[in-house]
Design a protein around this motif. Structure first.
Motif, mmCIF file in Angstrom:
data_model
loop_
_atom_site.group_PDB
_atom_site.id
_atom_site.type_symbol
_atom_site.label_atom_id
_atom_site.label_comp_id
_atom_site.label_asym_id
_atom_site.label_seq_id
_atom_site.Cartn_x
_atom_site.Cartn_y
_atom_site.Cartn_z
ATOM 1 N N THR A 15 105.267 -13.325 36.984
ATOM 2 C CA THR A 15 105.708 -13.952 35.735
ATOM 3 C C THR A 15 104.538 -14.100 34.761
ATOM 4 O O THR A 15 104.678 -13.828 33.562
ATOM 5 N N VAL A 16 103.398 -14.527 35.268
ATOM 6 C CA VAL A 16 102.203 -14.673 34.416
ATOM 7 C C VAL A 16 101.808 -13.323 33.827
ATOM 8 O O VAL A 16 101.543 -13.214 32.623
ATOM 9 N N SER A 48 96.285 -18.973 31.654
ATOM 10 C CA SER A 48 96.977 -19.225 32.923
ATOM 11 C C SER A 48 96.066 -20.030 33.837
ATOM 12 O O SER A 48 94.849 -20.052 33.663
ATOM 13 N N ALA A 49 96.691 -20.678 34.811
ATOM 14 C CA ALA A 49 95.944 -21.514 35.749
ATOM 15 C C ALA A 49 96.714 -21.595 37.055
ATOM 16 O O ALA A 49 97.909 -21.281 37.097
ATOM 17 N N ALA A 72 100.675 -19.349 40.416
ATOM 18 C CA ALA A 72 100.059 -19.369 39.091
ATOM 19 C C ALA A 72 101.116 -19.729 38.056
ATOM 20 O O ALA A 72 102.310 -19.610 38.307
ATOM 21 N N GLU A 73 100.660 -20.185 36.902
ATOM 22 C CA GLU A 73 101.576 -20.500 35.816
ATOM 23 C C GLU A 73 100.887 -20.281 34.480
ATOM 24 O O GLU A 73 99.668 -20.335 34.382
ATOM 25 N N VAL A 74 101.691 -20.039 33.479
ATOM 26 C CA VAL A 74 101.182 -19.918 32.119
ATOM 27 C C VAL A 74 101.029 -21.324 31.565
ATOM 28 O O VAL A 74 101.994 -22.083 31.506
#
Length: 146
Positions: A15-16, A48-49, A72-74
């Motif tokens: 997704t990221v 992202s992180a 991970a995520e935006v």
């Protein structure tokens, strides 16, 4: 082993990287635009992180403790804040009094490298997802033959 956690981690990475590809395509599409909606397009970047402050040690212990999946995520999609690129084109309709036209500060080489990097990272996450799926299928086959 919690296969759903492995699926969720790979899916979050995909997704990221898809978001990164979308933003890069938007930047490239507007690289030569002088006005979008009346103002100059501002190049965007994806931040992202790790999800939930994930660290490798937490990821490893999450399998044993059945904690929710990390990944991970935006965090944000924000403008780069780079100054516009000025090109001397006196005949252009958007030229200022000195004959300069402002273009977004988009480096097409950098954007193409971002596309390549994001594509490779997406493929790596897809490979990890397929490996976890294969392991889950094999575990079901072994369990079914007992």
């Amino acid at each position: 082993m919690d296969y759903f956690a492995a699926f969720a981690i790979s899916a979050s990475g995909m997704t990221v990287e898809k978001t990164r590809l979308d933003v890069t395509a938007l930047n490239l599409a507007n690289a030569s635009s002088t006005r979008a909606g009346g103002k100059l397009y501002e190049p965007l970047t994806v931040v992202s992180a790790p999800k939930q402050g994930a660290r490798f040690e937490q990821l490893v212990s999450s399998y044993a403790a059945s904690l929710p999946a990390m990944g991970a995520e935006v965090v944000a999609v924000r403008p780069t804040g780079a100054a516009p690129r000025l090109v001397h084109e006196p005949g252009h309709p958007d030229a200022d009094g000195r004959g300069f036209v402002a273009y977004p500060a988009i480096n097409t080489v950098h954007e193409m490298m971002t596309i390549i990097t994001a594509t490779r990272a997406y493929e790596a996450n897809l490979s990890a997802l397929n490996a976890a799926r294969s392991m889950a299928q094999r575990a079901l086959e072994i369990g079914g033959n007992s």
